[in-house]
Design a protein around this motif. Structure first.
Motif, PDB file in Angstrom:
ATOM      1  N   ARG A 195     -87.513 -18.034  20.899  1.00 56.91           N
ATOM      2  CA  ARG A 195     -88.061 -16.950  21.727  1.00 56.91           C
ATOM      3  C   ARG A 195     -88.789 -15.979  20.804  1.00 56.91           C
ATOM      4  NH1 ARG A 195     -83.655 -14.054  25.100  1.00 56.91           N
ATOM      5  NH2 ARG A 195     -85.544 -13.022  25.882  1.00 56.91           N
ATOM      6  N   PRO A 196     -90.014 -16.294  20.414  1.00 56.84           N
ATOM      7  CA  PRO A 196     -90.720 -15.446  19.445  1.00 56.84           C
ATOM      8  C   PRO A 196     -90.894 -14.000  19.908  1.00 56.84           C
ATOM      9  CG  PRO A 196     -91.843 -17.558  19.721  1.00 56.84           C
ATOM     10  CD  PRO A 196     -90.796 -17.478  20.789  1.00 56.84           C
ATOM     11  N   SER A 197     -90.881 -13.772  21.208  1.00 61.50           N
ATOM     12  CA  SER A 197     -91.105 -12.409  21.699  1.00 61.50           C
ATOM     13  C   SER A 197     -90.015 -11.447  21.243  1.00 61.50           C
ATOM     14  CB  SER A 197     -91.188 -12.412  23.228  1.00 61.50           C
ATOM     15  OG  SER A 197     -89.979 -12.903  23.799  1.00 61.50           O
ATOM     16  N   ILE A 198     -88.799 -11.948  21.006  1.00 60.89           N
ATOM     17  CA  ILE A 198     -87.717 -11.057  20.595  1.00 60.89           C
ATOM     18  C   ILE A 198     -87.889 -10.569  19.159  1.00 60.89           C
ATOM     19  CG2 ILE A 198     -86.134 -12.246  22.168  1.00 60.89           C
ATOM     20  CD1 ILE A 198     -84.819 -13.518  19.722  1.00 60.89           C
ATOM     21  N   LEU A 199     -88.784 -11.211  18.413  1.00 66.61           N
ATOM     22  CA  LEU A 199     -88.987 -10.835  17.012  1.00 66.61           C
ATOM     23  C   LEU A 199     -90.077  -9.781  16.840  1.00 66.61           C
ATOM     24  CD1 LEU A 199     -88.849 -14.403  15.450  1.00 66.61           C
ATOM     25  CD2 LEU A 199     -87.225 -12.571  14.988  1.00 66.61           C
ATOM     26  N   VAL A 200     -90.893  -9.569  17.868  1.00 64.51           N
ATOM     27  CA  VAL A 200     -92.074  -8.717  17.703  1.00 64.51           C
ATOM     28  C   VAL A 200     -91.690  -7.289  17.352  1.00 64.51           C
ATOM     29  CG1 VAL A 200     -94.106  -7.768  18.843  1.00 64.51           C
ATOM     30  CG2 VAL A 200     -93.465 -10.162  19.223  1.00 64.51           C
ATOM     31  N   LEU A 201     -90.826  -6.670  18.147  1.00 62.56           N
ATOM     32  CA  LEU A 201     -90.478  -5.272  17.900  1.00 62.56           C
ATOM     33  C   LEU A 201     -89.689  -5.079  16.605  1.00 62.56           C
ATOM     34  CD1 LEU A 201     -89.657  -3.915  21.476  1.00 62.56           C
ATOM     35  CD2 LEU A 201     -91.783  -3.816  20.183  1.00 62.56           C
ATOM     36  N   PRO A 202     -88.685  -5.911  16.282  1.00 61.76           N
ATOM     37  CA  PRO A 202     -88.013  -5.744  14.981  1.00 61.76           C
ATOM     38  C   PRO A 202     -88.953  -5.921  13.792  1.00 61.76           C
ATOM     39  CG  PRO A 202     -86.676  -7.096  16.430  1.00 61.76           C
ATOM     40  CD  PRO A 202     -87.996  -6.921  17.110  1.00 61.76           C
ATOM     41  N   VAL A 203     -89.808  -6.951  13.838  1.00 60.99           N
ATOM     42  CA  VAL A 203     -90.737  -7.181  12.730  1.00 60.99           C
ATOM     43  C   VAL A 203     -91.747  -6.047  12.648  1.00 60.99           C
ATOM     44  CG1 VAL A 203     -92.593  -8.688  11.893  1.00 60.99           C
ATOM     45  CG2 VAL A 203     -90.463  -9.680  12.726  1.00 60.99           C
ATOM     46  N   LEU A 204     -92.232  -5.568  13.789  1.00 60.65           N
ATOM     47  CA  LEU A 204     -93.200  -4.476  13.782  1.00 60.65           C
ATOM     48  C   LEU A 204     -92.586  -3.203  13.213  1.00 60.65           C
ATOM     49  CD1 LEU A 204     -96.057  -3.685  14.546  1.00 60.65           C
ATOM     50  CD2 LEU A 204     -95.235  -3.111  16.843  1.00 60.65           C
ATOM     51  N   THR A 205     -91.335  -2.938  13.531  1.00 59.00           N
ATOM     52  CA  THR A 205     -90.656  -1.760  12.984  1.00 59.00           C
ATOM     53  C   THR A 205     -90.579  -1.831  11.466  1.00 59.00           C
ATOM     54  OG1 THR A 205     -89.317  -1.546  14.995  1.00 59.00           O
ATOM     55  CG2 THR A 205     -88.527  -0.418  13.026  1.00 59.00           C
ATOM     56  N   LEU A 206     -90.124  -2.965  10.942  1.00 62.59           N
ATOM     57  CA  LEU A 206     -90.026  -3.124   9.491  1.00 62.59           C
ATOM     58  C   LEU A 206     -91.396  -3.096   8.824  1.00 62.59           C
ATOM     59  CD1 LEU A 206     -87.322  -5.944   9.312  1.00 62.59           C
ATOM     60  CD2 LEU A 206     -87.020  -3.549   8.678  1.00 62.59           C
ATOM     61  N   THR A 207     -92.404  -3.658   9.498  1.00 65.78           N
ATOM     62  CA  THR A 207     -93.742  -3.717   8.910  1.00 65.78           C
ATOM     63  C   THR A 207     -94.362  -2.336   8.783  1.00 65.78           C
ATOM     64  OG1 THR A 207     -94.095  -5.929   9.825  1.00 65.78           O
ATOM     65  CG2 THR A 207     -96.049  -4.696   9.161  1.00 65.78           C
ATOM     66  N   VAL A 208     -94.238  -1.507   9.835  1.00 67.81           N
ATOM     67  CA  VAL A 208     -94.833  -0.172   9.790  1.00 67.81           C
ATOM     68  C   VAL A 208     -94.203   0.651   8.662  1.00 67.81           C
ATOM     69  CG1 VAL A 208     -95.087   2.002  11.042  1.00 67.81           C
ATOM     70  CG2 VAL A 208     -95.472  -0.170  12.213  1.00 67.81           C
ATOM     71  N   ALA A 209     -92.867   0.634   8.602  1.00 68.04           N
ATOM     72  CA  ALA A 209     -92.187   1.430   7.578  1.00 68.04           C
ATOM     73  C   ALA A 209     -92.413   0.856   6.178  1.00 68.04           C
ATOM     74  CB  ALA A 209     -90.700   1.505   7.883  1.00 68.04           C
ATOM     75  N   GLY A 210     -92.286  -0.453   6.025  1.00 68.28           N
ATOM     76  CA  GLY A 210     -92.436  -1.071   4.709  1.00 68.28           C
ATOM     77  C   GLY A 210     -93.864  -1.029   4.197  1.00 68.28           C
TER      78      GLY A 210
ATOM     79  N   THR B 217     -83.251  -3.949   7.531  1.00 65.57           N
ATOM     80  CA  THR B 217     -82.786  -4.926   8.508  1.00 65.57           C
ATOM     81  C   THR B 217     -81.423  -4.554   9.079  1.00 65.57           C
ATOM     82  OG1 THR B 217     -81.964  -6.266   6.657  1.00 65.57           O
ATOM     83  CG2 THR B 217     -84.088  -6.881   7.604  1.00 65.57           C
ATOM     84  N   VAL B 218     -80.576  -3.897   8.291  1.00 60.26           N
ATOM     85  CA  VAL B 218     -79.281  -3.456   8.826  1.00 60.26           C
ATOM     86  C   VAL B 218     -79.493  -2.516  10.002  1.00 60.26           C
ATOM     87  CG1 VAL B 218     -77.200  -2.131   8.326  1.00 60.26           C
ATOM     88  CG2 VAL B 218     -78.047  -3.782   6.657  1.00 60.26           C
ATOM     89  N   ILE B 219     -80.403  -1.550   9.845  1.00 60.13           N
ATOM     90  CA  ILE B 219     -80.674  -0.593  10.918  1.00 60.13           C
ATOM     91  C   ILE B 219     -81.350  -1.281  12.091  1.00 60.13           C
ATOM     92  CG2 ILE B 219     -81.948   1.508  11.511  1.00 60.13           C
ATOM     93  CD1 ILE B 219     -81.670   2.339   8.581  1.00 60.13           C
ATOM     94  N   VAL B 220     -82.354  -2.097  11.811  1.00 59.85           N
ATOM     95  CA  VAL B 220     -83.117  -2.739  12.878  1.00 59.85           C
ATOM     96  C   VAL B 220     -82.248  -3.711  13.667  1.00 59.85           C
ATOM     97  CG1 VAL B 220     -85.011  -4.350  13.301  1.00 59.85           C
ATOM     98  CG2 VAL B 220     -85.354  -2.410  11.786  1.00 59.85           C
ATOM     99  N   GLU B 221     -81.412  -4.460  12.980  1.00 54.96           N
ATOM    100  CA  GLU B 221     -80.543  -5.396  13.695  1.00 54.96           C
ATOM    101  C   GLU B 221     -79.562  -4.672  14.605  1.00 54.96           C
ATOM    102  OE1 GLU B 221     -80.612  -8.953  10.310  1.00 54.96           O
ATOM    103  OE2 GLU B 221     -78.727  -8.035  10.899  1.00 54.96           O
ATOM    104  N   GLN B 222     -79.107  -3.512  14.189  1.00 56.06           N
ATOM    105  CA  GLN B 222     -78.222  -2.737  15.045  1.00 56.06           C
ATOM    106  C   GLN B 222     -78.964  -2.185  16.268  1.00 56.06           C
ATOM    107  OE1 GLN B 222     -75.010  -3.742  14.031  1.00 56.06           O
ATOM    108  NE2 GLN B 222     -74.587  -1.692  14.781  1.00 56.06           N
ATOM    109  N   VAL B 223     -80.171  -1.672  16.060  1.00 56.89           N
ATOM    110  CA  VAL B 223     -80.926  -1.075  17.159  1.00 56.89           C
ATOM    111  C   VAL B 223     -81.283  -2.127  18.203  1.00 56.89           C
ATOM    112  CG1 VAL B 223     -83.092   0.072  17.781  1.00 56.89           C
ATOM    113  CG2 VAL B 223     -81.833   0.795  15.744  1.00 56.89           C
ATOM    114  N   PHE B 224     -81.715  -3.287  17.758  1.00 58.97           N
ATOM    115  CA  PHE B 224     -82.172  -4.329  18.678  1.00 58.97           C
ATOM    116  C   PHE B 224     -81.085  -5.355  18.999  1.00 58.97           C
ATOM    117  CE2 PHE B 224     -86.111  -2.774  16.748  1.00 58.97           C
ATOM    118  CZ  PHE B 224     -86.884  -2.567  17.872  1.00 58.97           C
TER     119      PHE B 224
END
Length: 338
Positions: free
Chosen positions: A200-215, A277-284
């Motif tokens: 389900r690639p759609s579930i990865l969009v928001l977590p990856v986008l969050t990490l990408t913007v900050a990183g 990823t610790v924060i993002v995995e918890q949020v999502f």
């Protein structure tokens, strides 16, 4: 005869003399030794940190079924009645044989528990790293090669603004806009039982986008500074003054001089992605190593906390070691000096 004997002695000493590694080989071996020593020191810190966690694993496991007799039995089963130095030596000895211990809560091997989650975290971190690499390289090189111009100012201001936003703020904003208002992506990254995040690639969009913007904000600033410094080197300025095309100057003269510092900048991403990823995995609610680590801390499952902590710490040390070796290989003077 004396001259013949002396010559034979010299030949014998030369034959038994230990061969010396070239300077680059000695530098690599020295760095590998430092990395191994650092991982060993980190294991001590992780063990000491888990020992200082509040609460008691045995009491947590028993819950309402607590009795002094059962409490003593559980502590014995978990080796908690053994002094801490002896438990560390036992744990470290198991690590040398690939044994991370067993979960205090479920009894499963820690390596098996980690194996169930590590794939999901690698997918998330890998996609985020590739996206950060692409974005920050393009923006950093463009801004650094045009230092002081309008594009440089726009990129620098955007990077500062993005870097100042914590991951949970970014994640919350993306959920509100892209999930709640527009309904483009799911706000919770649930993986089907027995499946993969890629199902389900759609579930990865928001977590990856969050990490990408900050990183990307952090990496872009480092790449920009490195490229701006390298653009002032004499051979780069000479190439520009000779009338060579800008793209050729960047790829043939500027970037080779900046490979080492840029590699170090991206090695820093390893440590960022661990925390991010610790924060993002918890949020999502993404089932990866970060979520496992938080759950294990809450459950006082010390062996899993130790195993996950040592694994991610070793990955960060390995990333910095790889970046150091890349910089060493790209620097002729460092190769010669070893």
């Amino acid at each position: 005869m004396r001259e013949v004997g002396a010559q034979a002695g010299r030949w014998a000493r030369a034959a038994w003399k230990r061969p010396r590694l070239p300077p680059l080989g000695r530098a690599v071996m020295r760095r590998l030794g430092w990395a191994a020593g650092l991982v060993a020191a980190i294991s001590v810190v992780i063990f000491a940190a888990t020992e200082s966690l509040p609460g008691d694993a045995a009491a947590r496991l028993l819950g309402q079924n607590y009795t002094p007799e059962r409490y003593a039995q559980v502590r014995h089963a978990l080796n908690l009645d053994v002094p801490a130095p002896a438990r560390y030596l036992r744990w470290a000895g198991g690590l040398l044989h690939g044994d991370l211990g067993s979960s205090a809560r479920t009894g499963r091997a820690v390596s098996s528990v980690i194996a169930d989650r590590i794939g999901s975290s690698l997918v998330l971190a890998g996609l985020a790293f590739v996206a950060i690499l692409a974005v920050s390289l393009v923006l950093g090189v463009l801004a650094g090669s045009r230092a002081g111009r309008r594009l440089d100012a726009v990129v620098s201001i955007g990077s500062v603004v993005s870097a100042s936003l914590p991951e949970f703020i970014l994640a919350g904003g993306l959920i509100v806009v892209l999930a709640s208002w527009l309904g483009l992506f799911p706000s919770v990254s649930l993986i089907p039982d027995g499946g993969s995040p890629l199902d389900r690639p759609s579930i990865l969009v928001l977590p990856v986008l969050t990490l990408t913007v900050a990183g990307s904000a952090y990496a872009t600033r480092l790449v920009r500074a490195t490229v701006a410094d390298a653009s002032q080197l004499p051979h780069v300025e000479s190439a520009l003054l000779s009338g060579l095309p800008g793209a050729r100057v960047v790829f043939r003269h500027l970037l080779p001089s900046a490979v080492g510092p840029i590699a170090q900048a991206y090695a820093n991403l390893a440590s960022y992605l661990v925390g991010g990823t610790v924060i993002v995995e918890q949020v999502f609610n993404y089932p990866g190593l970060g979520q496992l680590l938080v759950q294990s801390v809450n459950d006082r499952d010390v062996t899993i906390v130790q195993g996950v902590g040592l694994l991610v710490s070793t990955a960060v040390v390995g990333a910095f070691l790889l970046a150091d070796l890349i910089g060493l290989a790209a620097n002729p003077r460092a190769r010669a000096a070893g």
